[in-house]
Design a protein around this motif. Structure first.
Motif, PDB file in Angstrom:
ATOM      1  N   THR A  10      41.328  54.977  52.838  1.00 39.10           N
ATOM      2  CA  THR A  10      41.883  54.338  51.650  1.00 39.10           C
ATOM      3  C   THR A  10      42.314  52.942  52.059  1.00 39.10           C
ATOM      4  OG1 THR A  10      43.362  54.540  49.749  1.00 39.10           O
ATOM      5  CG2 THR A  10      44.287  55.098  51.902  1.00 39.10           C
ATOM      6  N   GLU A  11      42.316  52.028  51.098  1.00 40.66           N
ATOM      7  CA  GLU A  11      42.741  50.651  51.316  1.00 40.66           C
ATOM      8  C   GLU A  11      44.098  50.496  50.632  1.00 40.66           C
ATOM      9  OE1 GLU A  11      40.230  46.644  50.941  1.00 40.66           O
ATOM     10  OE2 GLU A  11      40.661  47.566  49.008  1.00 40.66           O
ATOM     11  N   THR A  12      45.097  50.084  51.383  1.00 40.57           N
ATOM     12  CA  THR A  12      46.465  50.110  50.865  1.00 40.57           C
ATOM     13  C   THR A  12      46.964  48.730  50.472  1.00 40.57           C
ATOM     14  OG1 THR A  12      46.976  52.025  52.253  1.00 40.57           O
ATOM     15  CG2 THR A  12      48.838  50.784  51.347  1.00 40.57           C
ATOM     16  N   ASN A  13      47.280  48.591  49.192  1.00 40.14           N
ATOM     17  CA  ASN A  13      47.981  47.413  48.691  1.00 40.14           C
ATOM     18  C   ASN A  13      49.471  47.752  48.764  1.00 40.14           C
ATOM     19  OD1 ASN A  13      49.304  45.525  47.031  1.00 40.14           O
ATOM     20  ND2 ASN A  13      47.500  45.236  45.750  1.00 40.14           N
ATOM     21  N   THR A  14      50.138  47.201  49.751  1.00 35.08           N
ATOM     22  CA  THR A  14      51.542  47.578  49.970  1.00 35.08           C
ATOM     23  C   THR A  14      52.456  47.076  48.860  1.00 35.08           C
ATOM     24  OG1 THR A  14      51.873  45.621  51.369  1.00 35.08           O
ATOM     25  CG2 THR A  14      51.278  47.684  52.486  1.00 35.08           C
ATOM     26  N   PHE A  15      51.939  46.207  47.988  1.00 31.55           N
ATOM     27  CA  PHE A  15      52.730  45.714  46.859  1.00 31.55           C
ATOM     28  C   PHE A  15      52.493  46.542  45.594  1.00 31.55           C
ATOM     29  CE2 PHE A  15      51.709  42.121  49.648  1.00 31.55           C
ATOM     30  CZ  PHE A  15      52.983  41.723  50.016  1.00 31.55           C
ATOM     31  N   SER A  16      51.576  47.485  45.655  1.00 33.64           N
ATOM     32  CA  SER A  16      51.271  48.299  44.482  1.00 33.64           C
ATOM     33  C   SER A  16      52.373  49.324  44.234  1.00 33.64           C
ATOM     34  CB  SER A  16      49.937  49.030  44.693  1.00 33.64           C
ATOM     35  OG  SER A  16      49.715  49.974  43.663  1.00 33.64           O
ATOM     36  N   PRO A  17      52.723  49.559  42.967  1.00 38.02           N
ATOM     37  CA  PRO A  17      53.771  50.537  42.659  1.00 38.02           C
ATOM     38  C   PRO A  17      53.261  51.973  42.632  1.00 38.02           C
ATOM     39  CG  PRO A  17      52.977  49.573  40.634  1.00 38.02           C
ATOM     40  CD  PRO A  17      52.241  48.867  41.745  1.00 38.02           C
ATOM     41  N   MET A  18      51.962  52.182  42.816  1.00 39.25           N
ATOM     42  CA  MET A  18      51.381  53.518  42.665  1.00 39.25           C
ATOM     43  C   MET A  18      51.249  54.198  44.018  1.00 39.25           C
ATOM     44  SD  MET A  18      48.350  52.573  39.966  1.00 39.25           S
ATOM     45  CE  MET A  18      47.688  51.362  41.105  1.00 39.25           C
ATOM     46  N   PRO A  19      51.976  55.280  44.281  1.00 41.85           N
ATOM     47  CA  PRO A  19      51.835  55.980  45.560  1.00 41.85           C
ATOM     48  C   PRO A  19      50.479  56.664  45.667  1.00 41.85           C
ATOM     49  CG  PRO A  19      53.211  57.257  44.072  1.00 41.85           C
ATOM     50  CD  PRO A  19      52.948  55.949  43.386  1.00 41.85           C
ATOM     51  N   THR A  20      49.988  56.789  46.879  1.00 38.68           N
ATOM     52  CA  THR A  20      48.740  57.498  47.140  1.00 38.68           C
ATOM     53  C   THR A  20      49.087  58.870  47.701  1.00 38.68           C
ATOM     54  OG1 THR A  20      47.605  55.409  47.611  1.00 38.68           O
ATOM     55  CG2 THR A  20      46.545  57.426  48.388  1.00 38.68           C
ATOM     56  N   GLY A  21      48.921  59.896  46.871  1.00 36.25           N
ATOM     57  CA  GLY A  21      49.275  61.255  47.275  1.00 36.25           C
ATOM     58  C   GLY A  21      48.080  62.178  47.263  1.00 36.25           C
ATOM     59  N   TRP A  22      48.356  63.476  47.217  1.00 34.95           N
ATOM     60  CA  TRP A  22      47.275  64.463  47.264  1.00 34.95           C
ATOM     61  C   TRP A  22      46.286  64.280  46.115  1.00 34.95           C
ATOM     62  CZ3 TRP A  22      45.928  66.645  51.430  1.00 34.95           C
ATOM     63  CH2 TRP A  22      46.853  67.081  52.372  1.00 34.95           C
ATOM     64  N   ALA A  23      46.794  64.009  44.916  1.00 35.03           N
ATOM     65  CA  ALA A  23      45.890  63.905  43.762  1.00 35.03           C
ATOM     66  C   ALA A  23      44.890  62.779  43.942  1.00 35.03           C
ATOM     67  CB  ALA A  23      46.692  63.696  42.479  1.00 35.03           C
ATOM     68  N   ALA A  24      45.297  61.684  44.579  1.00 42.82           N
ATOM     69  CA  ALA A  24      44.390  60.557  44.774  1.00 42.82           C
ATOM     70  C   ALA A  24      43.221  60.935  45.681  1.00 42.82           C
ATOM     71  CB  ALA A  24      45.154  59.371  45.365  1.00 42.82           C
ATOM     72  N   PHE A  25      43.483  61.717  46.725  1.00 45.90           N
ATOM     73  CA  PHE A  25      42.400  62.158  47.605  1.00 45.90           C
ATOM     74  C   PHE A  25      41.579  63.267  46.953  1.00 45.90           C
ATOM     75  CE2 PHE A  25      45.213  60.116  50.683  1.00 45.90           C
ATOM     76  CZ  PHE A  25      44.306  59.395  51.446  1.00 45.90           C
ATOM     77  N   GLU A  26      42.260  64.162  46.275  1.00 47.66           N
ATOM     78  CA  GLU A  26      41.541  65.271  45.646  1.00 47.66           C
ATOM     79  C   GLU A  26      40.634  64.796  44.521  1.00 47.66           C
ATOM     80  OE1 GLU A  26      44.880  67.613  44.620  1.00 47.66           O
ATOM     81  OE2 GLU A  26      45.014  68.605  46.594  1.00 47.66           O
ATOM     82  N   GLU A  27      40.991  63.681  43.868  1.00 46.70           N
ATOM     83  CA  GLU A  27      40.169  63.145  42.791  1.00 46.70           C
ATOM     84  C   GLU A  27      38.761  62.826  43.285  1.00 46.70           C
ATOM     85  OE1 GLU A  27      41.081  60.110  39.233  1.00 46.70           O
ATOM     86  OE2 GLU A  27      41.181  59.151  41.202  1.00 46.70           O
ATOM     87  N   PHE A  28      38.652  62.340  44.504  1.00 49.84           N
ATOM     88  CA  PHE A  28      37.341  62.020  45.082  1.00 49.84           C
ATOM     89  C   PHE A  28      36.840  63.125  46.004  1.00 49.84           C
ATOM     90  CE2 PHE A  28      38.795  57.977  43.592  1.00 49.84           C
ATOM     91  CZ  PHE A  28      37.645  57.360  43.150  1.00 49.84           C
ATOM     92  N   GLY A  29      37.681  64.119  46.242  1.00 48.01           N
ATOM     93  CA  GLY A  29      37.252  65.270  47.018  1.00 48.01           C
ATOM     94  C   GLY A  29      37.723  65.214  48.457  1.00 48.01           C
ATOM     95  N   ILE A  30      38.188  66.346  48.945  1.00 48.96           N
ATOM     96  CA  ILE A  30      38.526  66.507  50.363  1.00 48.96           C
ATOM     97  C   ILE A  30      37.544  67.532  50.906  1.00 48.96           C
ATOM     98  CG2 ILE A  30      40.285  67.123  52.059  1.00 48.96           C
ATOM     99  CD1 ILE A  30      42.408  66.437  49.928  1.00 48.96           C
TER     100      ILE A  30
END
Length: 487
Positions: A10-30
């Protein structure tokens, strides 16, 4: 030879207000190797490595393969769980002769400014000093000392848009296997250019520089050459453009090549740096553009850089200026998509659109719209020709404005004109197409465009590289200072 592969991206925008959690990875598949890998954007290099290895009689063990759409820092427990699963596979299914990794290079988690360096270092502790470790990186990576120290080879994409992922995967495989076999001994020359920015490789100056890197790789003893562009919106100490040159055992030559290429890139800085237009400046330019479709890139709301994808600034100005014959998308708004699906094609309703995720998204727009097209799963090619899903989607027309918007339920940038045409919209009949993307749209849109213009803000992704409010990254970089002391 036994080879372990894994992908954690994942590419992290440290200024973004949106956390990257399980749902973000599961959306594209683990995916997990023990369950078998299915083809996709993330698994394509791993499956290529398996194909190449089996053709040479090697055994491949796949570990985790997963990706999350760029957003804010990854939740600590999520990163540690995915990392530890890869580490367990390395410990329990070894020994291995080589490790091949697909990483981004700009992943940040709570408590970890350098996820890739952390993962590579822990893998090195498990597999031992003699095992060859190589990683393929997105060119928007932060090359840290831990990454360079822990890996035998780091190879970044050369192209932006990233059309060469499989070429770089093939290159990495060959060099890592040859390293494991003792046929080559990679040594790294690393040069920090002291620059923060974005650089489009389709422009003439960058094209020449990339071709020069490829030319250097044809010289005797040079194994691999990369330019790590860096990811501007990652507030980490190692955020900077860096040149990486690997030679076969010749450390002075590697360092000299890296310094020379770094100096060449520095000399190009004013020609290659991104400079976008204001919204009204871009819209004014439409009138003087050649006949045909003018594509405007809404770079500040590019989900591929961690923006929400739901900003309304450009749409609001199109409406305020009465500029019809326009389309815009994809705009992330799952609630609005749901209402459109309820109304059905041909339905007309009052709809609140966009402006929901954060203050950088602008104000929501209350519109009278007609539903013109629907999809339960809008799928388009990405920059690599792999198919990506935008989830449920709707094409709406703003009544009385001749402005068309594609709404999607899954955050995704606009890679292809198919984001519009798959829903039935004929963009060839329009004058303006606003695409929420930074540059990955370019290859697919250029053939059908009379002109392409990039808009820089407002939105979640700041276009002024000198004004990014870094706390951890030193202010000693170009273009914030003209002559950084670090170079």
């Amino acid at each position: 030879m036994r080879i372990l592969t894994a992908a954690l991206m994942t590419e992290t925008n440290t200024f973004s207000p949106m956390p990257t959690g399980w749902a973000a990875f599961e959306e594209f598949g683990i995916q997990r190797g023990r369950e078998g890998l299915t083809p996709g954007v993330v698994t394509a290099p791993m499956l290529l490595w398996e194909e190449l290895a089996r053709a040479e009689g090697h055994e491949v063990v796949h570990s985790v393969a997963t990706f999350a759409q760029p957003a804010g820092p990854t939740v600590r427990a999520v990163y540690e769980a995915l990392r530890d699963e890869i580490l367990r596979d390395a410990a329990e299914q070894g020994p291995f002769d080589a490790v091949l990794l697909l990483l981004h290079g700009a992943m940040v988690a709570d408590g970890y400014d350098d996820c890739e360096g952390d993962l590579i270092g822990r893998l090195r502790d498990i597999v031992g000093p003699s095992v060859a470790i190589g990683a393929e990186l997105d060119l928007h990576c932060h090359v840290s000392p831990a990454m360079a120290r822990g890996a035998d080879l780091l190879i970044a994409f050369k192209e932006y848009p990233h059309t060469d992922g499989l070429d770089r995967a093939r290159e990495l495989y060959r060099l890592v296997v040859d390293t494991a076999a003792g046929e080559v001994r990679p040594v790294l020359g690393l040069h920090d250019c002291g620059m923060v920015g974005l650089y489009f490789t389709q422009t003439p100056s960058m094209r020449a520089f990339v071709d020069g890197m490829s030319g250097l790789e044809r010289q005797p003893n040079v194994l691999s050459v990369s330019l790590a562009h860096g990811f501007p919106w990652g507030d980490v100490p190692d955020n900077s453009a860096k040149v990486l040159v690997y030679t076969d055992g010749d450390a002075p030559a590697a360092a000299a090549h890296a310094r020379r290429l770094g100096a060449d890139f520095w000399a190009l800085r004013d020609r290659v740096a991104f400079r976008g237009l204001g919204i009204d400046e871009a819209l004014d330019r439409v009138a003087s553009a050649p006949p045909g479709l003018v594509v405007l890139a809404d770079t500040a709301d590019n989900t591929g850089g961690g923006a929400p994808g739901d900003s309304t600034y450009v749409l609001a100005r199109l409406l305020e200026r009465g500029m019809g014959g326009a389309c815009l998308g994809p705009l992330w708004d799952p609630v609005a998509v749901g209402f459109c699906h309820e109304a059905g094609v041909g339905g007309e309703l009052d709809l609140r659109v966009g402006g929901k995720a954060c203050s950088a998204s602008g104000q929501p727009l209350d519109l009278r719209i007609k539903v013109r097209g629907l999809s339960q799963d809008l799928r388009t090619p990405s920059y690599s020709a792999e198919i990506v899903s935008l989830g449920a989607a709707a094409w709406i027309e703003i009544v009385g404005a001749d402005i068309h918007v594609v709404l999607c339920a899954r955050r995704m940038q606009g890679f292809s004109p198919m984001v519009f045409t798959e829903l039935g919209l004929d963009i060839g009949a329009l004058r303006i197409a606003v695409v929420k993307s930074y540059n990955h749209f370019y290859a697919a849109f250029a053939p059908i465009s009379a002109e392409i213009l990039h808009i820089a803000g407002p939105g979640a992704i700041m276009g002024d590289m000198a004004a990014i409010p870094f706390q951890k990254r030193s202010a000693d970089y170009w273009p914030r200072v003209r002559e950084p002391a670090s170079i």
